[in-house]
Design a protein around this motif. Structure first.
Motif, PDB file in Angstrom:
ATOM      1  N   ASN A   1      -1.111   4.715   6.332  1.00 35.16           N
ATOM      2  CA  ASN A   1      -0.759   3.400   5.786  1.00 35.16           C
ATOM      3  C   ASN A   1      -0.567   2.403   6.910  1.00 35.16           C
ATOM      4  O   ASN A   1      -0.431   2.770   8.073  1.00 35.16           O
ATOM      5  CB  ASN A   1       0.514   3.473   4.921  1.00 35.16           C
TER       6      ASN A   1
ATOM      7  N   SER B   1       1.948  -0.418   8.073  1.00 39.05           N
ATOM      8  CA  SER B   1       3.340  -0.748   7.746  1.00 39.05           C
ATOM      9  C   SER B   1       4.011  -1.484   8.882  1.00 39.05           C
ATOM     10  O   SER B   1       3.503  -1.555  10.000  1.00 39.05           O
ATOM     11  CB  SER B   1       4.125   0.524   7.393  1.00 39.05           C
TER      12      SER B   1
ATOM     13  N   CYS C   1       8.021  -0.710   1.828  1.00 35.54           N
ATOM     14  CA  CYS C   1       6.807  -0.436   1.030  1.00 35.54           C
ATOM     15  C   CYS C   1       6.455   1.045   0.908  1.00 35.54           C
ATOM     16  O   CYS C   1       5.722   1.421  -0.005  1.00 35.54           O
ATOM     17  CB  CYS C   1       5.611  -1.174   1.632  1.00 35.54           C
TER      18      CYS C   1
ATOM     19  N   SER D   1       6.913   3.022  -2.478  1.00 41.14           N
ATOM     20  CA  SER D   1       5.991   2.590  -3.535  1.00 41.14           C
ATOM     21  C   SER D   1       4.588   3.127  -3.273  1.00 41.14           C
ATOM     22  O   SER D   1       3.879   3.527  -4.201  1.00 41.14           O
ATOM     23  CB  SER D   1       5.913   1.060  -3.594  1.00 41.14           C
ATOM     24  N   GLN D   2       4.179   3.100  -2.007  1.00 43.67           N
ATOM     25  CA  GLN D   2       2.852   3.629  -1.688  1.00 43.67           C
ATOM     26  C   GLN D   2       2.800   5.125  -1.977  1.00 43.67           C
ATOM     27  O   GLN D   2       1.809   5.639  -2.506  1.00 43.67           O
ATOM     28  CB  GLN D   2       2.517   3.365  -0.220  1.00 43.67           C
TER      29      GLN D   2
ATOM     30  N   ASN E   1      12.500  -3.585  -2.809  1.00 46.68           N
ATOM     31  CA  ASN E   1      11.279  -2.836  -3.128  1.00 46.68           C
ATOM     32  C   ASN E   1      11.534  -1.320  -3.126  1.00 46.68           C
ATOM     33  O   ASN E   1      10.990  -0.579  -3.938  1.00 46.68           O
ATOM     34  CB  ASN E   1      10.196  -3.205  -2.091  1.00 46.68           C
TER      35      ASN E   1
ATOM     36  N   GLN F   1       6.986  -6.177  -6.893  1.00 48.87           N
ATOM     37  CA  GLN F   1       6.712  -5.684  -5.533  1.00 48.87           C
ATOM     38  C   GLN F   1       6.209  -4.252  -5.613  1.00 48.87           C
ATOM     39  O   GLN F   1       5.236  -3.864  -4.971  1.00 48.87           O
ATOM     40  CB  GLN F   1       7.979  -5.749  -4.681  1.00 48.87           C
TER      41      GLN F   1
ATOM     42  N   THR G   1       2.342  -2.630  -4.599  1.00 50.30           N
ATOM     43  CA  THR G   1       2.408  -1.652  -3.504  1.00 50.30           C
ATOM     44  C   THR G   1       2.015  -0.271  -4.019  1.00 50.30           C
ATOM     45  O   THR G   1       1.292   0.480  -3.349  1.00 50.30           O
ATOM     46  CB  THR G   1       3.824  -1.629  -2.902  1.00 50.30           C
TER      47      THR G   1
ATOM     48  N   SER H   1      -1.616  -0.092  -4.033  1.00 50.69           N
ATOM     49  CA  SER H   1      -2.256   0.264  -2.760  1.00 50.69           C
ATOM     50  C   SER H   1      -2.243   1.774  -2.567  1.00 50.69           C
ATOM     51  O   SER H   1      -3.177   2.340  -1.991  1.00 50.69           O
ATOM     52  CB  SER H   1      -1.581  -0.458  -1.591  1.00 50.69           C
TER      53      SER H   1
ATOM     54  N   ASN I   1       5.268 -11.286  -4.798  1.00 54.13           N
ATOM     55  CA  ASN I   1       4.963 -10.111  -3.974  1.00 54.13           C
ATOM     56  C   ASN I   1       3.857 -10.350  -2.957  1.00 54.13           C
ATOM     57  O   ASN I   1       3.139  -9.431  -2.582  1.00 54.13           O
ATOM     58  CB  ASN I   1       4.572  -8.955  -4.898  1.00 54.13           C
TER      59      ASN I   1
ATOM     60  N   GLN J   1       3.635  -8.008   0.204  1.00 51.45           N
ATOM     61  CA  GLN J   1       3.125  -6.658  -0.072  1.00 51.45           C
ATOM     62  C   GLN J   1       1.612  -6.694  -0.281  1.00 51.45           C
ATOM     63  O   GLN J   1       0.910  -5.769   0.127  1.00 51.45           O
ATOM     64  CB  GLN J   1       3.809  -6.071  -1.313  1.00 51.45           C
TER      65      GLN J   1
ATOM     66  N   THR K   1      -0.074  -4.335   2.427  1.00 50.55           N
ATOM     67  CA  THR K   1      -0.483  -3.011   1.936  1.00 50.55           C
ATOM     68  C   THR K   1      -1.830  -3.049   1.227  1.00 50.55           C
ATOM     69  O   THR K   1      -2.430  -2.010   1.002  1.00 50.55           O
ATOM     70  CB  THR K   1       0.583  -2.403   0.992  1.00 50.55           C
TER      71      THR K   1
END
Lengths: 284, 330
Positions: A115, A117, A122, A125-126, A157, B75, B79, B82, B104, B107, B111
């Motif tokens: 990823n 970053s 994030c 979530s990824q 997030n 968000q 994400t 992705s 967002n 992000q 991402t």
């Protein structure tokens, strides 16, 4: 994969720490404390836990390691070089023009990164998206590890993802929270109190394992245990010492975002080279 | 002479002199997404608690295992997208444009765009025609926000029929995409046979006096305005640009070289938006007199969609008046 003894892994962790100091010295900027504190966790991931192939970074059966707090990437670069993803000489190009080792990790520039970053919050979530993808692709054997910083979880997030992952029972994910108690502006509990951390994650329906994140054996045990827990997603709260291995950096938030100068680096390397014995004695 | 005689016959547009049919653009997206899902197993969808109003329910009903409800968390929405794209999925992620990409953007930048993952961001309820919900929900800045991002392609369909085609095209495009949808019923001006290609602009009607370049909901209004202008003796060329990025520079320049006067029309902020994109192309290649119609550095407000479109002079009558005053200004 070769199985390494605890002693061998400790030596690898020390080499990774030395490389981090070298890299940061050459780069002249970057983060010191976080990467040093994470060296043991990255050693265990790359040399004991991850199913991966440094010669074939896109191997379709590999486990996925996401670094959510991208500023700690020097530890990942050092671990990757140690594992054979690329030659160690390249570590000295960190943060330089044209380098594949960008100041914050960019997936498209370096094979083996999963990823891109740096902006925080994030990774979880990824990981969730990837876990859903693995499930749809029926790739059941693959696991996802996501390393986050503690200051990072100030980000909303993270908590959006923390709610979603138990909802979809994404137990291919193991989250590792680097609890080093510092962030740029100071101690986490002063900047934005995070405690009670365990209860926060438990109330979000996560299974929490708390460990000494600088103890190789404890890290191995926790990561193995995480794979056996299927009822809930697992987060390992790894208590680490920021700057671990270099006395004058340890536990000092001022080292969060700066590199050592050459005098400091010399001193740091001298300390690290005697670290092998020190870690051992701590564990005995 | 019938207005239809001027039309580009190759585009198979509807007969504008007959009563027009209306349908929300988002309905076409919903149909297109379901079709894309039938064609390609890798197409998946996620929504932030607006499944029906973004018309993802058609896909959800057909492919429940490929649809993910994210809750009110934009968000996480993009994400997570992705992450799905990293496993070869083609995720369509939808919300209202005011929230996604409104909330967002970073992000999306990091991402999706920098990471170059083919996530398809669906921003519904864009423009002032959202109506009574008011300024908070009337997204006007999304075109500017999305077109500035490297790797991102930006689409604004004219009607539901075209939205369906764009959605299908997005599902086989390997890059990040943004599609802008509207809430209100919009006049249907294209047909099944009307072509759509990513990056292609279309001359809807030919003219030599002035070019009206429009995108999204404004293309139908521009076409209707051209008819009103025709009655005033002004022969306007209507250029429809459903792809805002990459812009069809060739079609824009060709029309500008012919008419030497350009008006852009969008239901969005003119600052940084579609009109700005056209202005960039013209000023660097072939500067001509131009005016950007749209919203001028202010927010919308509550009202009926018709009231608001009239208030901002973006209905066919308003456009006609603005074109006439532009022509009188030199």
């Amino acid at each position: 994969m070769t199985k390494y003894s605890i002693e061998q892994l400790e030596l690898i962790a020390t080499r990774i720490r030395e490389d981090i100091i070298d890299m940061l010295l050459h780069a002249g900027s970057g983060h010191s404390a976080g990467p040093l504190g994470l060296a043991d966790i990255f050693t265990v991931l790359y040399f004991d836990i991850l199913n991966h192939d440094p010669k074939n970074p896109d191997w379709e059966e590999r486990d996925i390691l996401l670094l959510s707090n991208g500023h700690c990437v020097p530890v990942r670069y050092a671990a990757m070089a140690e594992a054979g993803y690329f030659k160690k000489e390249e570590l000295k190009t960190l943060r330089q023009f044209g380098s594949r080792l960008q100041g914050h990790p960019e997936r498209l520039r370096l094979p083996g990164l999963e990823n891109t970053s740096g902006p925080l919050g994030c990774g979880l979530s990824q990981a969730a998206g990837m876990a859903l993808g693995l499930r749809l692709n029926k790739m059941n054997g693959r696991r996802i590890y996501v390393v986050m910083g503690d200051g990072e979880i100030d980000e909303g997030n993270i908590w959006e993802a923390a709610m979603l992952i138990p909802k979809y029972k994404l137990n291919s994910i193991t989250a590792i929270l680097d609890r080093n108690n510092i962030q740029i502006d100071g101690p986490t509990e002063e900047v934005m109190p995070l405690e009670e951390l365990r209860r926060k994650w438990e109330s979000f329906n996560w299974h929490v394992i708390e460990i000494d994140g600088n103890n190789i054996e404890a890290i191995i045990d926790a990561l193995n245990m995480a794979q056996t827990i299927v009822e809930k997603p697992v987060i390992i709260i790894a208590h680490t010492i920021p700057g671990k291995g270099v006395d004058f950096m340890e536990k000092d938030f001022r080292w969060h975002g700066i590199p050592p100068n050459s005098e400091q680096a010399k001193l740091a390397l001298k300390e690290l080279r005697t670290l092998g014995g020190k870690i051992k004695s701590e564990h005995q | 002479m019938s207005i239809n005689e001027q039309f580009n016959q190759n585009l198979y547009l509807v007969d504008l002199l007959k009563p027009l049919n209306y349908e929300p653009i988002r309905a076409g997206f919903g149909r297109g997404l379901k079709k894309a899902g039938l064609i390609n197993n890798n197409v998946v969808a996620a929504c932030a608690d607006l499944t029906e109003s973004t018309q993802m329910n058609l896909f959800k009903e057909q492919f429940p295992e490929r649809f993910f409800e994210i809750g009110v968390a934009e968000q996480n929405l993009v994400t997570l997208g992705s992450g799905l794209a990293a496993l070869n999925k083609i995720p369509f992620v939808s919300s209202y444009a005011a929230f996604s990409p409104g909330r967002n953007w970073e992000q999306i930048r990091t991402t999706i765009c920098l990471n170059d993952r083919p996530v398809k961001i669906v921003g519904s309820h864009a423009g002032v025609s959202v109506g009574p919900d008011g300024a908070t929900h009337q997204m006007l800045e999304d075109i500017a926000l999305m077109r500035v991002l490297p790797n991102m392609k930006v689409f604004a369909p004219a009607d539901s029929v075209e939205a369906e085609k764009i959605t299908l095209a997005m599902s086989s495009d390997p890059k990040p995409n943004y599609i802008r949808l509207a809430r209100e019923k919009t006049a249907i001006i294209t047909t099944e046979k009307t072509p759509f290609q990513i990056g292609q602009g279309y001359i809807l009607t030919k003219g030599g006096d002035i070019s009206l370049m429009a995108t999204g909901t404004m293309s139908a209004q521009a076409l209707l305005a051209s008819e009103l202008l025709y009655k005033e003796g002004i022969d306007a060329e209507v250029v429809h640009l459903p792809t805002i990025k990459p812009l069809d520079e060739q079609t824009i320049l060709k029309s500008a070289m012919k008419t030497r006067k350009v008006i852009t029309i969008e239901e969005a902020q003119v600052n940084g938006g579609f009109g700005s994109a056209v202005a960039e192309v013209l000023s660097e290649n072939y500067p001509v007199r131009m005016k950007r119609l749209g919203i001028y550095d202010r927010f919308g407000e509550s009202g009926s969609p018709d009231q608001l479109i009239k208030f901002f002079k973006l209905d066919s009558q308003g456009i006609k008046e603005q074109v006439l005053s532009f022509l009188k200004s030199f």
